[in-house]
Design a protein around this motif. Structure first.
Motif, PDB file in Angstrom:
ATOM      1  N   PRO A 133      41.263  17.657  77.114  1.00 48.77           N
ATOM      2  CA  PRO A 133      42.707  16.671  77.056  1.00 48.77           C
ATOM      3  C   PRO A 133      43.725  17.478  77.722  1.00 48.77           C
ATOM      4  N   LEU A 134      43.814  18.991  77.631  1.00 48.96           N
ATOM      5  CA  LEU A 134      44.831  19.810  77.709  1.00 48.96           C
ATOM      6  C   LEU A 134      44.941  19.409  79.407  1.00 48.96           C
ATOM      7  N   LEU A 135      43.985  19.716  80.256  1.00 46.92           N
ATOM      8  CA  LEU A 135      43.894  19.400  81.591  1.00 46.92           C
ATOM      9  C   LEU A 135      44.041  17.920  81.722  1.00 46.92           C
ATOM     10  N   GLY A 136      43.517  17.354  80.862  1.00 51.77           N
ATOM     11  CA  GLY A 136      43.419  15.756  81.222  1.00 51.77           C
ATOM     12  C   GLY A 136      44.941  15.271  81.331  1.00 51.77           C
ATOM     13  N   VAL A 137      45.818  15.757  80.549  1.00 47.21           N
ATOM     14  CA  VAL A 137      47.071  15.224  80.608  1.00 47.21           C
ATOM     15  C   VAL A 137      47.839  15.291  82.140  1.00 47.21           C
ATOM     16  N   PHE A 138      47.472  16.375  82.727  1.00 51.16           N
ATOM     17  CA  PHE A 138      48.078  16.627  84.191  1.00 51.16           C
ATOM     18  C   PHE A 138      47.009  15.619  84.940  1.00 51.16           C
ATOM     19  N   ILE A 139      45.781  15.425  84.758  1.00 48.63           N
ATOM     20  CA  ILE A 139      45.046  14.390  85.634  1.00 48.63           C
ATOM     21  C   ILE A 139      45.548  13.223  85.602  1.00 48.63           C
ATOM     22  N   VAL A 140      45.954  12.897  84.318  1.00 47.16           N
ATOM     23  CA  VAL A 140      46.304  11.352  84.075  1.00 47.16           C
ATOM     24  C   VAL A 140      47.661  11.247  84.989  1.00 47.16           C
ATOM     25  N   VAL A 141      48.541  12.131  84.455  1.00 41.83           N
ATOM     26  CA  VAL A 141      49.885  11.737  84.966  1.00 41.83           C
ATOM     27  C   VAL A 141      49.877  11.854  86.321  1.00 41.83           C
ATOM     28  N   VAL A 193      52.501   6.576  72.238  1.00 38.79           N
ATOM     29  CA  VAL A 193      53.299   6.859  71.160  1.00 38.79           C
ATOM     30  C   VAL A 193      54.040   8.246  71.398  1.00 38.79           C
ATOM     31  N   THR A 194      54.248   8.888  72.347  1.00 41.58           N
ATOM     32  CA  THR A 194      54.918  10.131  72.643  1.00 41.58           C
ATOM     33  C   THR A 194      56.275   9.745  73.752  1.00 41.58           C
ATOM     34  N   LYS A 195      56.927  10.746  73.414  1.00 41.84           N
ATOM     35  CA  LYS A 195      58.261  10.693  74.355  1.00 41.84           C
ATOM     36  C   LYS A 195      58.386  11.949  75.342  1.00 41.84           C
ATOM     37  N   SER A 196      57.923  12.720  74.856  1.00 40.18           N
ATOM     38  CA  SER A 196      57.947  13.977  75.497  1.00 40.18           C
ATOM     39  C   SER A 196      56.603  14.613  76.142  1.00 40.18           C
ATOM     40  N   PHE A 197      56.468  15.369  77.050  1.00 44.35           N
ATOM     41  CA  PHE A 197      55.403  15.866  77.738  1.00 44.35           C
ATOM     42  C   PHE A 197      54.609  16.927  76.808  1.00 44.35           C
ATOM     43  N   LYS A 198      55.375  17.719  76.095  1.00 48.38           N
ATOM     44  CA  LYS A 198      54.577  18.614  75.317  1.00 48.38           C
ATOM     45  C   LYS A 198      53.814  17.764  74.030  1.00 48.38           C
ATOM     46  N   GLN A 199      54.711  16.921  73.491  1.00 47.66           N
ATOM     47  CA  GLN A 199      54.030  15.980  72.334  1.00 47.66           C
ATOM     48  C   GLN A 199      52.905  15.511  73.034  1.00 47.66           C
ATOM     49  N   THR A 200      52.895  14.800  74.271  1.00 46.95           N
ATOM     50  CA  THR A 200      51.552  14.221  74.859  1.00 46.95           C
ATOM     51  C   THR A 200      50.576  15.299  74.815  1.00 46.95           C
ATOM     52  N   ILE A 201      50.840  16.304  75.233  1.00 48.16           N
ATOM     53  CA  ILE A 201      49.636  17.604  75.288  1.00 48.16           C
ATOM     54  C   ILE A 201      49.118  17.682  73.821  1.00 48.16           C
ATOM     55  N   PHE A 202      49.947  17.954  72.734  1.00 48.69           N
ATOM     56  CA  PHE A 202      49.647  18.274  71.508  1.00 48.69           C
ATOM     57  C   PHE A 202      48.708  17.113  70.989  1.00 48.69           C
ATOM     58  N   LEU A 203      49.518  15.838  70.878  1.00 45.12           N
ATOM     59  CA  LEU A 203      48.633  14.899  70.514  1.00 45.12           C
ATOM     60  C   LEU A 203      47.462  14.270  71.228  1.00 45.12           C
ATOM     61  N   SER A 204      47.330  14.707  72.340  1.00 44.20           N
ATOM     62  CA  SER A 204      45.995  14.404  73.143  1.00 44.20           C
ATOM     63  C   SER A 204      44.949  15.296  72.673  1.00 44.20           C
ATOM     64  N   SER A 207      35.689  10.787  80.556  1.00 42.74           N
ATOM     65  CA  SER A 207      36.408  10.012  79.478  1.00 42.74           C
ATOM     66  C   SER A 207      37.187  10.817  78.488  1.00 42.74           C
ATOM     67  N   LEU A 208      36.372  12.119  78.086  1.00 41.79           N
ATOM     68  CA  LEU A 208      37.235  13.022  77.093  1.00 41.79           C
ATOM     69  C   LEU A 208      38.577  13.547  77.748  1.00 41.79           C
ATOM     70  N   MET A 209      38.750  13.615  78.845  1.00 38.09           N
ATOM     71  CA  MET A 209      39.675  14.010  79.498  1.00 38.09           C
ATOM     72  C   MET A 209      40.898  12.843  79.830  1.00 38.09           C
ATOM     73  N   THR A 210      40.407  11.778  79.672  1.00 35.68           N
ATOM     74  CA  THR A 210      41.592  10.626  79.964  1.00 35.68           C
ATOM     75  C   THR A 210      41.678   9.803  78.706  1.00 35.68           C
ATOM     76  N   ILE A 211      40.881   9.388  78.005  1.00 41.61           N
ATOM     77  CA  ILE A 211      40.844   8.533  76.712  1.00 41.61           C
ATOM     78  C   ILE A 211      41.965   9.209  75.567  1.00 41.61           C
ATOM     79  N   PRO A 212      41.806  10.343  75.411  1.00 43.04           N
ATOM     80  CA  PRO A 212      42.843  10.953  74.221  1.00 43.04           C
ATOM     81  C   PRO A 212      44.262  10.779  74.811  1.00 43.04           C
TER      82      PRO A 212
END
Lengths: 255, 284
Positions: free
Chosen positions: B26-34, B220-231, B208-213
């Motif tokens: 999911p950490l790398l997935g955040v960058f892949i999705v955005v 539910v998140t507003k910031s980029f860092k929140q998105t990383i932690f919650l993912s 799917s483990l890179m994208t669904i989380p």
């Protein structure tokens, strides 16, 4: 003698077979507020992209702050605000604070963490565009005009000497366009930031600018806006075609 | 379950590898999705299949390669695939998405040839396709650890550049960032994560483990860092729940992990819908 901030020397550029810019030469001096005007497809955005180093000219060269653009290192001196619609992903999950802090990326350098005073710098940049109250908001919640102010703050945080803006009012409500240009004029006068912008808002921008460049593949006029009326009818027609007309305006004329 | 983990080495390997993948995917997935590259992860996972199938075939037919860990060729194929995708994207500038079906079908095509050439590794292959709790060796775990170190160091060093590049590619290039090189390294690291995650989640489900989380967190998140932690949090919940249920129900962990993450996504979507209608009710 102080070197011009941007010195364009005999630049030409082609998209595949089509000529976009033909032997352009132009200087931007410190403190100028220059509007580059021209019809669609006249090469305005191409010229900005060449100034920014995003595309390479096929002929000629550019000097930035007296240094050949190929070896120019201080990119943080040149701020860039692109057309909102062309640029960022509007659903991006980021706060205003994160977006503005992103403007420090080049100044901070590779392999270095963001400076400790980043928050203070973000607040200062947001104050300059009157958006400090939005610091913790999500960028995607803001209107087009508010987002564009945030992008100016992102450019300002690195303390640029020149701000280059490509159609910055696209996507901004008509009533907010005036306020937007007032803000740019304030930054130009109070903070001595040189402005170079491409725009279609000729009526709105004329009062604020100091210089005009009329472009249509080649430069048909470049100088003080007050001198624009000295442009001959033939040149005017060559620049903008038959539809161009002269309107009398404070300090000169515009089309 | 805890007792079983202490007793069986294979379970220790699976859980340790799962917990690591739950962070890095999911950490790398955040960058892949955005950056809207989600389908590239799918293309790379299919190229990895070709590498794995090729390795399994070689280990059957060449005696000296019998002990070769298929992950190595899987990683090589994935990294090679990422370079080819970049090459194709620059060749077809106006049709960049073409690179994905070309590389994806090439991966399946080569995979199918190697699978038909070598008969008799169907049980191994099933594990690679859908993941396996029992098949993770100590060597696999060490490979996953190595991949995790590379990913974490890369993200730590280039975090601000990756953020700016993901948010606004043109601005990043105008700022003078070496965007091309950072993107190239990003693709290689993505290829490593896909190959490393495959032992647990399986080739067909790794993206799917890179994208669904990430899709879940973004609601539910507003910031980029929140998105990383919650993912990462959603990724870990999916991996742990998925592995435990796979162990007890004797199912493929890839399936249970992905179904758990889909369940979390539905929960978050329902929560968001309730919150929005409550807010509307309060305003009315």
């Amino acid at each position: 003698m102080v070197a011009p901030l941007i010195d364009i020397q005999d630049i030409s550029f082609e998209y595949e077979e089509t000529k976009a810019l033909d032997h352009i030469s132009m200087k931007v001096e410190e403190g100028d507020f220059l509007a580059i005007l021209g019809p669609n497809g006249s090469g305005k955005s191409t010229l900005l992209k060449i100034m920014l180093g995003l595309i390479k000219p096929s002929k000629g060269k550019i000097e930035l702050f007296g240094v050949d653009s190929k070896s120019f290192k201080n990119r943080e001196w040149i701020g860039y605000v692109s057309q909102k619609s062309n640029s960022f992903n509007s659903g991006f999950p980021a706060t205003v604070k994160e977006v503005v802090a992103g403007g420090l990326v080049k100044k901070t350098g590779l392999f270095h963490r963001m400076p400790k005073k980043t928050y203070e710098q973000v607040v200062e940049a947001l104050e300059a565009v009157s958006m400090e109250a939005f610091i913790d908001r999500s960028i995607s919640e803001l209107s087009g005009g508010q987002q564009q102010r945030i992008f100016i703050a992102r450019a300002l945080i690195a303390k640029p000497k020149v701000l280059i803006l490509d159609e910055p009012t696209v996507g901004i409500d008509h009533e907010n366009v005036q306020a937007f240009y007032d803000m740019l004029a304030r930054l130009n006068q109070d903070k001595n930031i040189t402005m170079v912008l491409v725009t279609h808002d000729v009526d709105t921008v004329t009062d604020r600018i100091t210089h005009v460049a009329c472009l249509n593949q080649t430069i048909h006029f470049h100088g003080y806006k007050e001198q624009l009326h000295t442009m001959s009818d033939e040149k005017r027609e060559a620049w903008y075609g038959h539809s161009v007309r002269k309107i009398h305006h404070i300090g000169g004329s515009h089309t | 379950m805890i007792e079983a983990i202490f007793s069986y080495e294979f379970l220790q390997n699976a859980f340790a590898a799962g917990l690591i993948i739950g962070v890095i995917a999911p950490l790398l997935g955040v960058f892949i999705v955005v950056r809207r590259l989600s389908l590239i992860a799918d293309a790379l996972s299919h190229v990895t299949l070709a590498g794995i199938a090729g390795s399994l075939y070689l280990s059957q037919s060449v005696a000296s390669l019998a002990l070769l860990n298929p992950l190595f060729l899987g990683i090589a194929a994935s990294v090679g695939g990422s370079m080819l995708i970049e090459r194709l994207r620059s060749l077809y500038k106006h049709y960049q998405e073409l690179a994905i079906p070309i590389i994806l079908s090439a991966g399946i095509g080569f995979g199918a040839i190697f699978i038909s050439l070598a008969e008799g590794f169907s049980s191994d292959l099933f594990g690679y396709l859908f993941g396996s709790v029992s098949a993770v060796s100590r060597e696999d775990l060490f490979i996953v650890m190595g991949v995790a170190i590379v990913v974490l160091v890369f993200v730590f060093i280039f975090f601000k550049e990756l953020f700016v590049l993901s948010f606004d590619d043109e601005y990043a290039r105008a700022s003078g960032l070496p965007a091309k090189w950072i993107h190239f390294m990003f693709m290689i690291v993505t290829a490593l994560v896909i190959a490393g995650s495959m032992r647990i989640v399986g080739i067909l489900l790794v993206s799917s483990l890179m994208t669904i989380p990430v899709a879940t967190a973004m609601r539910v998140t507003k910031s980029f860092k929140q998105t990383i932690f919650l993912s990462i949090a959603f990724g870990e919940i999916s991996v742990i729940t998925g592995l435990v249920s796979a162990f007890y129900l004797d199912l493929a962990p890839g399936g249970t992990i992905v179904v758990t993450s889909i369940f979390l996504l539905l929960l978050v979507l329902a929560y968001k819908k309730i919150m929005v209608s409550r807010k509307k009710g309060a305003i009315a």
